[in-house]
Design an enzyme around this catalytic site. Structure first.
Site, PDB file in Angstrom:
ATOM      1  N   ASP A 262       0.946  -1.104   0.081  1.00 36.15           N
ATOM      2  CA  ASP A 262      -0.077   0.067  -0.012  1.00 36.15           C
ATOM      3  C   ASP A 262       0.832   1.118  -0.161  1.00 36.15           C
ATOM      4  OD1 ASP A 262      -2.408   1.401  -0.062  1.00 36.15           O
ATOM      5  OD2 ASP A 262      -2.429   1.256   2.112  1.00 36.15           O
TER       6      ASP A 262
ATOM      7  N   ARG B  73      -0.054   7.586  -2.434  1.00 32.39           N
ATOM      8  CA  ARG B  73       0.608   8.719  -1.522  1.00 32.39           C
ATOM      9  C   ARG B  73       2.072   9.010  -1.882  1.00 32.39           C
ATOM     10  NH1 ARG B  73      -1.781   5.945   3.484  1.00 32.39           N
ATOM     11  NH2 ARG B  73      -1.964   4.374   1.763  1.00 32.39           N
TER      12      ARG B  73
ATOM     13  N   ARG C 255      -0.086   9.754  -9.944  1.00 30.74           N
ATOM     14  CA  ARG C 255      -0.080   8.225  -9.136  1.00 30.74           C
ATOM     15  C   ARG C 255       0.417   7.346  -9.946  1.00 30.74           C
ATOM     16  NH1 ARG C 255      -3.561   7.916  -4.822  1.00 30.74           N
ATOM     17  NH2 ARG C 255      -4.023   5.600  -5.382  1.00 30.74           N
TER      18      ARG C 255
ATOM     19  N   HIS D 196       2.792   3.576  -9.140  1.00 28.60           N
ATOM     20  CA  HIS D 196       2.729   2.526  -9.351  1.00 28.60           C
ATOM     21  C   HIS D 196       3.834   1.587 -10.034  1.00 28.60           C
ATOM     22  CE1 HIS D 196      -1.243   2.623  -7.563  1.00 28.60           C
ATOM     23  NE2 HIS D 196      -1.851   3.361  -8.662  1.00 28.60           N
TER      24      HIS D 196
ATOM     25  N   ASP E 120     -11.958  -4.547  -5.200  1.00 20.09           N
ATOM     26  CA  ASP E 120     -12.389  -3.356  -4.901  1.00 20.09           C
ATOM     27  C   ASP E 120     -11.891  -2.414  -5.657  1.00 20.09           C
ATOM     28  OD1 ASP E 120     -14.782  -3.921  -3.293  1.00 20.09           O
ATOM     29  OD2 ASP E 120     -13.538  -4.221  -1.514  1.00 20.09           O
TER      30      ASP E 120
ATOM     31  N   TRP F 179     -11.409  -2.072  -8.548  1.00 20.70           N
ATOM     32  CA  TRP F 179     -12.028  -1.887  -9.871  1.00 20.70           C
ATOM     33  C   TRP F 179     -12.977  -0.241  -9.803  1.00 20.70           C
ATOM     34  CZ3 TRP F 179     -10.521  -4.145 -14.020  1.00 20.70           C
ATOM     35  CH2 TRP F 179     -10.229  -5.806 -14.045  1.00 20.70           C
TER      36      TRP F 179
ATOM     37  N   ARG G 112     -11.676   2.147  -8.892  1.00 26.16           N
ATOM     38  CA  ARG G 112     -11.004   3.490  -9.213  1.00 26.16           C
ATOM     39  C   ARG G 112     -11.042   3.986 -10.441  1.00 26.16           C
ATOM     40  NH1 ARG G 112      -5.040   2.849  -5.862  1.00 26.16           N
ATOM     41  NH2 ARG G 112      -6.056   2.107  -4.124  1.00 26.16           N
TER      42      ARG G 112
ATOM     43  N   LEU H 187      10.682 -20.361  -4.674  1.00 26.49           N
ATOM     44  CA  LEU H 187       9.700 -19.635  -4.200  1.00 26.49           C
ATOM     45  C   LEU H 187       8.783 -19.668  -5.026  1.00 26.49           C
ATOM     46  CD1 LEU H 187       9.191 -17.202  -2.321  1.00 26.49           C
ATOM     47  CD2 LEU H 187      10.160 -15.527  -4.400  1.00 26.49           C
TER      48      LEU H 187
ATOM     49  N   LEU I 172      -7.142  -5.282   6.816  1.00 28.35           N
ATOM     50  CA  LEU I 172      -6.868  -6.213   5.871  1.00 28.35           C
ATOM     51  C   LEU I 172      -7.183  -6.075   4.692  1.00 28.35           C
ATOM     52  CD1 LEU I 172      -7.339  -9.466   8.025  1.00 28.35           C
ATOM     53  CD2 LEU I 172      -5.026  -8.789   6.924  1.00 28.35           C
ATOM     54  N   SER I 173      -8.363  -5.202   4.379  1.00 27.63           N
ATOM     55  CA  SER I 173      -8.858  -4.789   3.147  1.00 27.63           C
ATOM     56  C   SER I 173      -9.407  -6.077   2.329  1.00 27.63           C
ATOM     57  CB  SER I 173      -7.947  -3.689   2.317  1.00 27.63           C
ATOM     58  OG  SER I 173      -7.764  -2.682   2.878  1.00 27.63           O
TER      59      SER I 173
ATOM     60  N   GLU J   6       0.953 -13.244  12.196  1.00 28.52           N
ATOM     61  CA  GLU J   6       1.544 -12.338  12.874  1.00 28.52           C
ATOM     62  C   GLU J   6       1.240 -11.101  11.943  1.00 28.52           C
ATOM     63  OE1 GLU J   6       2.558 -12.185  16.011  1.00 28.52           O
ATOM     64  OE2 GLU J   6       2.183 -14.307  16.480  1.00 28.52           O
TER      65      GLU J   6
END
Ligand code: IPE
Ligand code: IPE
Ligand code: MG
Length: 227
Positions: free
Chosen positions: A6, A10, A19, A23, A53, A55, A57, A117, A178-179, A190
């Site tokens: 996140d 900003r 913005r 990104h 969610d 979408w 934007r 990984l 958590l969105s 944790e």
């Protein structure tokens, strides 16, 4: 390890940039963290790149994010294959452009043998949607263990292979929520929150989060080992 990446917007706005520049810088942070992860003992890394969610934007921002995502898949595919990193996109798959869907499948196929990984990129991801789909897949009137439900949940989001529960959840940029990310899988996770915006996050921040994680006592409902 799972990360809610996140603060791109900003970070950019604080620098007088659009913005979209945030990104772009966020995508570079993904490359740094993915490169560092295997040597730090991380087996599964799940990165929240785009929530269902998101979408909501503006269309131009959504388009930028989808382009960055596709470019990431195309440009990193070969590097990941060479480094034993298995790319896997989790979330819904019914709302992507056909070209993006092809790039997802190509990246997953090309890196499927990776064992160092398991890199899961959560795109068009909603945990509640996933839980609903998994619940809908249950046979009627039969009991289901947590393990079986987890399997169904992994299947619902196209996780291949299935991923274990989250041990450590990191969220950058100060927010503490958590969105709609990995609600079931974070049952005993944790949480580490950092004020650092995602584009500024690097290997050192990841190491610090892991140190914080190791310093905690996980009790899973039992008494403290110190008692
Ligand atoms: C995270 O950064 C990237 C996505 C959610 C796609 P944001 O775009 O949410 O940045 P802020 O939170 O507005 O700073
Ligand atoms: C969560 O970030 C989704 C991603 C990081 C991809 P948001 O910035 O969209 O979350 P909210 O809206 O602040 O909860
Ligand atoms: Mg945000």
């Amino acid at each position: 390890v799972a990360i809610i990446m996140d603060g791109n917007g900003r970070w950019a706005e604080g620098r007088g940039l659009p913005r979209s520049a945030g990104h772009g810088a966020g995508a570079r942070a993904v490359r740094r963290v993915v490169r560092a992860a295997p040597a730090l003992g991380i087996g599964t890394l799940t990165l929240y790149a785009f929530s269902s969610d998101n979408w909501r934007r503006p269309a131009a921002e959504v388009a930028t994010l989808m382009e960055l995502f596709e470019r990431y898949l195309v440009t990193e595919r070969e590097t990941c294959r060479r480094h034993g990193i298995r790319i896997n996109v989790i979330g819904r798959r019914d709302r992507f452009a056909p070209q993006l869907l092809r790039s997802i499948r190509d990246a997953e196929r090309a890196t499927a043998a990776g064992r160092r990984l398991h890199l899961r990129l959560a795109v068009d991801y909603s945990s509640r949607h996933a839980i609903t789909v998994a619940a809908g897949s249950l046979p009627r009137r039969r009991r289901c263990s947590f393990a079986e439900f987890s399997q169904r949940l992994n299947r619902a989001v196209h996780s291949a292979p299935a991923a274990p529960d989250v041990d450590l959840l990191i969220r950058t940029s100060g927010e503490r929520r958590l969105s709609d990310f990995l609600l079931w899988e974070c049952a005993y996770a944790e949480f580490v929150f950092t004020r650092r915006p995602w584009p500024a996050f690097g290997r050192r921040d990841l190491v610090r989060a892991l140190e914080e994680f190791r310093s905690r006592e996980r009790r899973f409902g039992r008494l403290s080992r110190a008692v």
